[in-house]
Design an enzyme around this catalytic site. Structure first.
Site, PDB file in Angstrom:
ATOM      1  N   LYS A  11      47.660  -2.649  54.683  1.00  0.00           N
ATOM      2  CA  LYS A  11      49.109  -2.566  54.897  1.00  0.00           C
ATOM      3  C   LYS A  11      49.760  -3.941  54.642  1.00  0.00           C
ATOM      4  O   LYS A  11      49.290  -4.665  53.770  1.00  0.00           O
ATOM      5  CB  LYS A  11      49.389  -2.024  56.309  1.00  0.00           C
ATOM      6  CG  LYS A  11      48.622  -0.709  56.554  1.00  0.00           C
ATOM      7  CD  LYS A  11      49.036   0.053  57.767  1.00  0.00           C
ATOM      8  CE  LYS A  11      48.224   1.340  57.840  1.00  0.00           C
ATOM      9  NZ  LYS A  11      48.597   2.187  58.962  1.00  0.00           N
ATOM     10  N   GLU A  97      53.654   6.074  55.792  1.00  0.00           N
ATOM     11  CA  GLU A  97      54.601   4.959  56.005  1.00  0.00           C
ATOM     12  C   GLU A  97      55.547   4.824  54.817  1.00  0.00           C
ATOM     13  O   GLU A  97      56.711   4.452  54.975  1.00  0.00           O
ATOM     14  CB  GLU A  97      53.824   3.655  56.274  1.00  0.00           C
ATOM     15  CG  GLU A  97      53.201   3.678  57.674  1.00  0.00           C
ATOM     16  CD  GLU A  97      51.937   2.872  57.828  1.00  0.00           C
ATOM     17  OE1 GLU A  97      51.609   2.057  56.952  1.00  0.00           O
ATOM     18  OE2 GLU A  97      51.237   3.070  58.849  1.00  0.00           O
ATOM     19  N   GLU A 167      45.781  12.307  56.870  1.00  0.00           N
ATOM     20  CA  GLU A 167      46.151  11.329  57.882  1.00  0.00           C
ATOM     21  C   GLU A 167      47.251  11.902  58.768  1.00  0.00           C
ATOM     22  O   GLU A 167      48.435  11.827  58.405  1.00  0.00           O
ATOM     23  CB  GLU A 167      46.662  10.044  57.221  1.00  0.00           C
ATOM     24  CG  GLU A 167      45.663   9.365  56.319  1.00  0.00           C
ATOM     25  CD  GLU A 167      45.948   7.859  56.214  1.00  0.00           C
ATOM     26  OE1 GLU A 167      45.003   7.086  56.375  1.00  0.00           O
ATOM     27  OE2 GLU A 167      47.109   7.475  55.991  1.00  0.00           O
ATOM     28  N   GLY A 173      47.787   4.299  63.844  1.00  0.00           N
ATOM     29  CA  GLY A 173      48.190   3.117  64.605  1.00  0.00           C
ATOM     30  C   GLY A 173      48.493   3.399  66.069  1.00  0.00           C
ATOM     31  O   GLY A 173      49.083   2.575  66.752  1.00  0.00           O
TER      32      GLY A 173
HETATM   33  P1  13P Z   1      45.104   3.023  61.600  1.00  0.00           P
HETATM   34  O1  13P Z   1      43.629   3.054  61.305  1.00  0.00           O
HETATM   35  O2  13P Z   1      45.598   1.660  61.975  1.00  0.00           O
HETATM   36  O3  13P Z   1      45.488   4.094  62.574  1.00  0.00           O
HETATM   37  O4  13P Z   1      45.866   3.365  60.215  1.00  0.00           O
HETATM   38  C1  13P Z   1      45.453   4.446  59.472  1.00  0.00           C
HETATM   39  C2  13P Z   1      46.117   4.417  58.137  1.00  0.00           C
HETATM   40  O5  13P Z   1      47.320   4.511  58.032  1.00  0.00           O
HETATM   41  C3  13P Z   1      45.262   4.236  56.960  1.00  0.00           C
HETATM   42  O6  13P Z   1      45.955   4.432  55.772  1.00  0.00           O
END
Ligand code: 13P
Length: 251
Positions: A11, A97, A167, A173
């Site tokens: 990210k 996102e 996802e 997150g």
């Molecule tokens: P997290 O592992 O921080 O929950 O994020 C997952 C994600 O968005 C992977 O693309």
């Protein structure tokens, strides 16, 4: 058999110095790992540096987004041929996102997938429902619509190279992982949808990653499920030791 694939989506984290440290560390930890495909997705700014470090390693390099045109007057954007030029083989497309904060629609994701495939990048196509959609019980319909629109007009010979990432937005997150049963239910559903689009044999060969609060502590039970072929990891991939443990199923 499907080769498991573990991706680290960094990210908007890490300066060049931090990224170099983590990638060098990861490279050492991943030596000899061949049975799992490992890919890192650093920010655009460090792709060039990452490529130099990973050149002779088995770790793949990917970007987190791209534009659908090969080139043009699109200030601030980056295209598929530019990513290829930097040594990328993979690109994440349609991450929640991007959908949530940047208005990315299924139609745009579809155009991006087509461009990625044209330039021989492997698209990692993300789908997943929000908490509201999960609670309302519309989650399967939501994921079905996303998948059908994102993959519109894509033929089986192209789909073969694609990776799907399920996802659930409520698990990203948040520290709340989908249970292995919840994830498996959706992964087998996604595989059924892929079978409708591309035929059963091809659907059986396609990899579906799970993403959302994956940690060294929960990867093993997720990977036990028959339709979970790897993970797309956010937070826990920022640290080389924790990501390496995930690649080794928590060992
Ligand atoms: P997290 O592992 O921080 O929950 O994020 C997952 C994600 O968005 C992977 O693309």
């Amino acid at each position: 058999m499907r080769k498991p694939i573990m991706g680290g989506n960094w990210k908007m984290y890490k300066t060049a110095r931090e990224a170099v440290q983590t990638i060098e560390d990861l490279r050492e930890r991943m030596e000899g790992v061949e049975e799992i495909e490992v890919v890192v997705f650093p920010p655009f700014t460090v792709l060039g540096l990452a490529e130099k470090i990973l050149r002779d390693s088995s770790i793949g390099l990917g970007a987190q987004n791209m534009h659908w045109e090969a080139g043009g007057s699109y200030t601030g954007e980056i295209s598929a041929p530019m990513l290829v030029d930097l040594g990328c083989r993979y690109v994440i497309l349609g991450h929640s996102e991007r959908r949530r904060y940047f208005g990315e629609s299924d139609e745009r994701v579809n155009k991006k997938i087509k461009s990625a495939l044209t330039f021989e990048l492997i698209p990692v196509v993300c789908v997943g429902e929000t908490l509201k959609e999960r609670k309302e019980g519309s989650f399967k319909r939501v994921v079905e619509t996303q998948l059908n629109l994102c993959l519109k007009g894509i033929g089986p010979e192209e789909a073969e190279r694609m990776v799907i990432a399920y996802e659930p937005v409520w698990a990203i997150g948040t520290g709340v992982t989908a249970t292995p049963e919840q994830a498996e239910e959706m992964h087998s559903f996604v595989r059924e949808l892929l079978a409708k689009l591309f035929g059963e044999d091809l659907a059986d060969s396609m990899r579906i990653q799970y993403g959302g609060s994956v940690k060294p502590q929960n990867i093993k039970e997720l990977m036990r499920e028959p339709d979970i072929d790897g993970a797309l990891v956010g937070g826990a991939s920022l640290d080389a030791s924790s990501f390496a443990r995930i690649v080794k199923y928590g060992e």
